[in-house]
Scaffold this motif. Structure first.
Motif, PDB file in Angstrom:
ATOM      1  N   ARG A   1      21.421  35.799 -15.102  1.00 10.31           N
ATOM      2  CA  ARG A   1      21.954  37.310 -14.959  1.00 10.31           C
ATOM      3  C   ARG A   1      20.678  37.169 -13.047  1.00 10.31           C
ATOM      4  NH1 ARG A   1      25.613  40.150 -17.493  1.00 10.31           N
ATOM      5  NH2 ARG A   1      24.867  41.693 -16.062  1.00 10.31           N
ATOM      6  N   ASN A   2      21.617  37.719 -12.007  1.00  8.53           N
ATOM      7  CA  ASN A   2      20.634  38.764 -11.264  1.00  8.53           C
ATOM      8  C   ASN A   2      19.972  40.091 -11.582  1.00  8.53           C
ATOM      9  OD1 ASN A   2      21.132  36.144  -9.944  1.00  8.53           O
ATOM     10  ND2 ASN A   2      23.295  36.911  -9.407  1.00  8.53           N
ATOM     11  N   ASP A   3      20.621  40.440 -12.497  1.00  8.59           N
ATOM     12  CA  ASP A   3      20.082  41.935 -12.758  1.00  8.59           C
ATOM     13  C   ASP A   3      18.631  41.645 -13.573  1.00  8.59           C
ATOM     14  OD1 ASP A   3      21.434  41.888 -15.094  1.00  8.59           O
ATOM     15  OD2 ASP A   3      23.076  42.762 -14.132  1.00  8.59           O
ATOM     16  N   THR A   4      18.494  43.204 -14.401  1.00  7.12           N
ATOM     17  CA  THR A   4      17.589  43.107 -15.031  1.00  7.12           C
ATOM     18  C   THR A   4      17.434  43.576 -16.780  1.00  7.12           C
ATOM     19  OG1 THR A   4      16.527  45.730 -14.603  1.00  7.12           O
ATOM     20  CG2 THR A   4      15.630  43.164 -13.397  1.00  7.12           C
ATOM     21  N   ILE A   5      18.799  43.676 -16.799  1.00  7.06           N
ATOM     22  CA  ILE A   5      19.621  43.536 -17.801  1.00  7.06           C
ATOM     23  C   ILE A   5      19.109  43.253 -18.654  1.00  7.06           C
ATOM     24  CG2 ILE A   5      21.661  43.910 -18.890  1.00  7.06           C
ATOM     25  CD1 ILE A   5      21.535  45.645 -17.125  1.00  7.06           C
ATOM     26  N   CYS A   6      18.225  41.685 -18.977  1.00  7.04           N
ATOM     27  CA  CYS A   6      17.869  41.441 -20.121  1.00  7.04           C
ATOM     28  C   CYS A   6      16.386  40.591 -19.991  1.00  7.04           C
ATOM     29  CB  CYS A   6      18.617  40.311 -20.552  1.00  7.04           C
ATOM     30  SG  CYS A   6      18.280  39.224 -22.755  1.00  7.04           S
ATOM     31  N   ARG A   7      15.949  40.420 -20.635  1.00  6.52           N
ATOM     32  CA  ARG A   7      14.538  39.966 -19.735  1.00  6.52           C
ATOM     33  C   ARG A   7      14.321  39.293 -21.421  1.00  6.52           C
ATOM     34  NH1 ARG A   7       8.972  43.653 -20.263  1.00  6.52           N
ATOM     35  NH2 ARG A   7       7.416  41.785 -20.281  1.00  6.52           N
ATOM     36  N   PHE A   8      13.581  37.943 -20.991  1.00  5.03           N
ATOM     37  CA  PHE A   8      13.068  37.345 -22.214  1.00  5.03           C
ATOM     38  C   PHE A   8      10.773  37.152 -21.870  1.00  5.03           C
ATOM     39  CE2 PHE A   8      12.391  32.273 -22.372  1.00  5.03           C
ATOM     40  CZ  PHE A   8      11.694  32.403 -23.553  1.00  5.03           C
ATOM     41  N   LEU A   9      10.895  37.080 -23.032  1.00  6.62           N
ATOM     42  CA  LEU A   9       9.586  36.601 -23.398  1.00  6.62           C
ATOM     43  C   LEU A   9       9.199  35.272 -24.370  1.00  6.62           C
ATOM     44  CD1 LEU A   9       6.054  37.846 -23.254  1.00  6.62           C
ATOM     45  CD2 LEU A   9       6.333  38.397 -25.725  1.00  6.62           C
ATOM     46  N   ASN A  10       8.343  34.293 -22.933  1.00  3.81           N
ATOM     47  CA  ASN A  10       8.716  32.520 -24.295  1.00  3.81           C
ATOM     48  C   ASN A  10       7.545  32.875 -24.581  1.00  3.81           C
ATOM     49  OD1 ASN A  10       8.736  30.495 -24.341  1.00  3.81           O
ATOM     50  ND2 ASN A  10       8.882  29.878 -22.247  1.00  3.81           N
ATOM     51  N   CYS A  11       7.189  32.139 -25.745  1.00  2.63           N
ATOM     52  CA  CYS A  11       6.380  32.219 -27.050  1.00  2.63           C
ATOM     53  C   CYS A  11       6.070  31.459 -26.980  1.00  2.63           C
ATOM     54  CB  CYS A  11       7.241  32.828 -28.464  1.00  2.63           C
ATOM     55  SG  CYS A  11       7.786  34.980 -28.452  1.00  2.63           S
ATOM     56  N   SER A  12       6.763  29.970 -26.090  1.00  2.00           N
ATOM     57  CA  SER A  12       6.233  28.922 -26.308  1.00  2.00           C
ATOM     58  C   SER A  12       4.562  28.295 -26.148  1.00  2.00           C
ATOM     59  CB  SER A  12       7.515  27.996 -25.731  1.00  2.00           C
ATOM     60  OG  SER A  12       7.416  28.119 -24.227  1.00  2.00           O
ATOM     61  N   SER A  13       4.605  29.165 -25.791  1.00  2.00           N
ATOM     62  CA  SER A  13       3.214  28.504 -24.384  1.00  2.00           C
ATOM     63  C   SER A  13       2.156  30.213 -25.246  1.00  2.00           C
ATOM     64  CB  SER A  13       2.832  28.600 -23.011  1.00  2.00           C
ATOM     65  OG  SER A  13       3.786  29.981 -22.122  1.00  2.00           O
ATOM     66  N   ALA A  14       1.613  31.183 -25.625  1.00  2.00           N
ATOM     67  CA  ALA A  14       0.635  31.520 -26.388  1.00  2.00           C
ATOM     68  C   ALA A  14       1.666  33.602 -25.758  1.00  2.00           C
ATOM     69  CB  ALA A  14      -0.373  31.195 -26.332  1.00  2.00           C
ATOM     70  N   GLY A  15       3.170  33.382 -25.511  1.00  3.76           N
ATOM     71  CA  GLY A  15       3.104  35.066 -23.874  1.00  3.76           C
ATOM     72  C   GLY A  15       3.144  36.155 -25.651  1.00  3.76           C
ATOM     73  N   CYS A  16       3.909  35.218 -26.924  1.00  8.60           N
ATOM     74  CA  CYS A  16       3.858  36.034 -28.592  1.00  8.60           C
ATOM     75  C   CYS A  16       2.388  36.644 -28.913  1.00  8.60           C
ATOM     76  CB  CYS A  16       4.787  36.124 -29.267  1.00  8.60           C
ATOM     77  SG  CYS A  16       6.444  35.970 -27.826  1.00  8.60           S
ATOM     78  N   SER A  17       1.294  35.770 -28.708  1.00  4.09           N
ATOM     79  CA  SER A  17       0.035  35.892 -29.581  1.00  4.09           C
ATOM     80  C   SER A  17      -0.090  37.275 -29.829  1.00  4.09           C
ATOM     81  CB  SER A  17      -1.147  34.953 -29.191  1.00  4.09           C
ATOM     82  OG  SER A  17      -1.434  34.878 -27.568  1.00  4.09           O
ATOM     83  N   GLN A  18      -0.070  38.009 -28.451  1.00  8.37           N
ATOM     84  CA  GLN A  18      -0.814  39.572 -28.666  1.00  8.37           C
ATOM     85  C   GLN A  18       0.317  40.685 -29.578  1.00  8.37           C
ATOM     86  OE1 GLN A  18      -3.833  40.111 -28.332  1.00  8.37           O
ATOM     87  NE2 GLN A  18      -4.274  37.873 -28.155  1.00  8.37           N
ATOM     88  N   PRO A  19       0.451  41.179 -30.436  1.00  7.67           N
ATOM     89  CA  PRO A  19       1.367  41.896 -31.170  1.00  7.67           C
ATOM     90  C   PRO A  19       1.575  42.548 -30.300  1.00  7.67           C
ATOM     91  CG  PRO A  19      -0.970  41.100 -32.806  1.00  7.67           C
ATOM     92  CD  PRO A  19      -0.573  40.709 -31.431  1.00  7.67           C
ATOM     93  N   GLU A  20       0.836  43.291 -29.488  1.00  5.38           N
ATOM     94  CA  GLU A  20       0.996  44.658 -28.530  1.00  5.38           C
ATOM     95  C   GLU A  20       2.474  44.233 -27.588  1.00  5.38           C
ATOM     96  OE1 GLU A  20      -3.390  43.563 -27.952  1.00  5.38           O
ATOM     97  OE2 GLU A  20      -2.124  43.395 -29.206  1.00  5.38           O
ATOM     98  N   THR A  21       1.620  42.961 -27.115  1.00  2.00           N
ATOM     99  CA  THR A  21       3.140  42.658 -25.846  1.00  2.00           C
ATOM    100  C   THR A  21       4.420  42.294 -26.635  1.00  2.00           C
ATOM    101  OG1 THR A  21       1.393  40.771 -25.116  1.00  2.00           O
ATOM    102  CG2 THR A  21       3.053  40.801 -24.791  1.00  2.00           C
ATOM    103  N   VAL A  22       4.620  42.131 -28.235  1.00  3.34           N
ATOM    104  CA  VAL A  22       5.631  41.756 -27.745  1.00  3.34           C
ATOM    105  C   VAL A  22       6.657  43.375 -28.705  1.00  3.34           C
ATOM    106  CG1 VAL A  22       6.550  41.291 -30.328  1.00  3.34           C
ATOM    107  CG2 VAL A  22       5.480  39.560 -29.806  1.00  3.34           C
ATOM    108  N   ILE A  23       5.641  44.475 -29.534  1.00  2.00           N
ATOM    109  CA  ILE A  23       6.282  46.027 -30.059  1.00  2.00           C
ATOM    110  C   ILE A  23       6.177  46.130 -28.840  1.00  2.00           C
ATOM    111  CG2 ILE A  23       4.608  47.622 -30.741  1.00  2.00           C
ATOM    112  CD1 ILE A  23       5.633  45.391 -32.849  1.00  2.00           C
TER     113      ILE A  23
END
Length: 550
Positions: A396-418
């Protein structure tokens, strides 16, 4: 006679020898690398796939260890023979048969069914396969049995007739396993996750009660709480419920990336069963009043005796283990005494006030993101819809949906996900390597409405902690419809009104949240029951009912 060798021929001979030597060295190097990889890997053979999970994969990925996959592979759910399953043979209070129904061949397809369609008998598209509907019926009837065990007791209950005995097991069944934490996963210090009674290191950025808790910490968290339970007794003759503090998940975890034999993997569980046979309380009721808390998915404990796959153990497949109650983060829906309880989240409050403060914080949070998805694609698992969801989210061209990629340790910090979930209206929760997700509970604890694509992710898992009316706290979208391109998830969710979203969020925050979290080992609650209290009260009432019917 003298032999003459020309300088040219001698030079060629030396070149050939050098080439042979180089080839030999390269072959030796390749062989050494293969041996090194093999020694730090686990091989899973599933269907037509061979899955290898090597030590380069980070442990903090949520799904690597839950089903033993090589990156981007999905282990298919185990299959059974295609025979109609008799509900009468499965749904009964006490399972004593050794040949309990095996992991089933319809779950992967049945998990695509919309449960509301089944309840309304609107099953015309599935009429050719009676197994689908029969499987759903069996699972739902089992859940009704589990709901019938729900206790009406409050936290301030009297302990008379509700006494709990905790076995003092030999250390090799629990404490010694914890002491091996430094050797469990070679590329991280797993011991950090086991600090503070397995809650992990504090996370000051999120506030009081927040810790870096690992998803496989349930066994230690539960044990530390039951040791301080007010109804605990030290005389086994006084007890109604017997808690066996075997860290079976830790036992499995220590062999995940080591080339251990099946005999080695099964040995400790077999020793425990022999130990229990010598205990008088076990014989008193054939183990029916005993409970095990296992911090991994049921499938990890259900390897068949003749299975060529070496993954996991056979612990829950033994006849001796059919009668006890088993609490797991993911239950096997064909086993009546498997009971699903919430994955440990990162929030471990100490008091009612801690819960209330967090409720106030998330109910007032601004939801700048309409939809979010924290996860990783499964490009080599074509049946998994994650890649489709990511494409729908990011195209999409808008900011309706945000994807956080966990494949490269993007979700390794719990505070980022929370923090992402706190700022989102909806959180997409597709299945990973197994149906359930810790992220599902993270979204609820963060006040984000989960969007589910398989009923086995939550609806058929946690009857003690989630209501039967799933529409009160979640949105269900059939993953088969997504896979076939019939549904755009983003557009579908945009049709949910603000009033509906607000009602769901209030229900999640004020009604569900307290019962989905595990308080710390010294917690005391008066107004609320946390996940531990709900579980232990239901267990005690269950075995007390067995005693009264004897």
């Amino acid at each position: 006679m003298a032999l003459f060798v020309s300088p040219k021929r001698a030079k060629e001979s030396k070149a050939v020898s050098a080439a042979l030597l180089n080839s030999l060295l390269r072959a030796t190097l390749v062989f050494s690398v293969l041996i090194l990889i093999w020694s730090f890997s686990t091989v899973i053979i599933s269907g037509s796939f061979v899955h290898v999970c090597v030590t380069s994969r980070k442990l903090n990925n949520l799904y690597c260890l839950s089903a033993g996959t090589e990156p981007n592979f999905e282990v298919p759910i185990p299959l059974i023979s295609k025979k109609i399953i008799s509900t009468a043979n499965i749904v009964k209070n006490d399972v004593e048969r050794k040949d309990s129904v095996e992991p089933f061949d319809v779950i992967h397809r049945v998990s695509n069914l919309n449960p509301s369609n089944v309840r309304e008998n609107n099953a015309s598209s599935y009429s050719k396969d009676e197994e689908y509907l029969n499987a759903i019926k069996v699972v739902e009837e089992q859940l009704q049995v589990h709901r019938s065990w729900i206790s009406s007791s409050s936290n301030n209950m009297a302990c008379d007739g509700r006494e709990i005995f905790v076995y003092d097991l030999p250390p090799k069944f629990n404490k010694d396993l914890v002491e091996q934490c430094g050797d469990m996963v070679l590329w991280i210090n797993f011991c950090n996750y086991l600090k503070n009674d397995a809650m992990g290191e504090p996370i000051p950025k999120l506030g009081k009660g927040w810790h870096s808790t690992h998803q496989y910490s349930l066994e230690l968290i539960f044990h530390s709480r039951v040791l301080k339970h007010p109804c605990r007794v030290y005389n086994e003759k006084e007890a109604k419920l017997f808690y066996v503090p075997y860290y079976g998940g830790m036992d499995i975890l220590r062999w995940h990336f080591k080339n251990a034999s099946k005999i080695v993997k099964d040995s400790l569980g077999l020793e425990l069963m022999q130990w229990l046979k010598m205990q008088q309380p076990w014989d008193r009721n054939n183990g029916k009043d005993h409970v095990f808390v296992l911090g991994k998915i049921s499938w990890d404990f259900r390897r068949q005796q003749n299975d060529p796959v070496s993954w996991g153990t056979t612990f829950l497949e033994h006849h001796q283990m059919q009668n006890p109650l088993k609490l797991l983060i993911e239950r096997q829906p064909w086993h009546i005494n498997d009971i699903g309880v919430p994955h440990p989240t990162n929030f471990h409050p100490q008091s009612d006030n801690d819960i209330i403060k967090w409720q106030m914080k998330i109910i007032r949070s601004k939801h700048d993101n309409f939809i979010s998805f924290a996860g990783a694609a499964r490009p080599d698992a074509p049946e998994n819809i994650r890649s489709i969801l990511i494409k729908q989210c990011t195209s999409r061209n808008d900011t309706i949906c945000r994807f956080l990629n966990c494949s490269s340790a993007g979700c390794s910090q719990p505070e980022t996900v929370i923090k992402l979930f706190m700022q989102s209206e909806f959180c997409l929760q597709p299945p990973g390597d197994s149906p359930t997700r810790k992220s599902f509970f993270d979204s609820l604890v963060s006040g984000c409405i989960p969007v589910l694509f398989s009923p086995f992710t939550a609806y058929y898992q946690y009857p003690w902690h989630l209501p039967q009316d799933h529409s009160r706290y979640s949105v269900f979208i059939d993953q088969e419809e997504v896979r076939q391109g019939n549904v755009n998830v983003v557009e579908t969710l945009m049709k949910v009104s603000k009033r509906e979203r607000d009602e769901m969020r209030r229900y999640i925050v004020y009604e569900l949240l307290p019962g989905l979290i595990y308080g710390d080992s010294s917690s005391q609650f008066d107004k609320f029951q946390d996940a531990f209290s709900i579980s232990i009260n239901n267990l005690v009432d269950r075995v007390t009912g067995l005693s009264s019917n004897a």
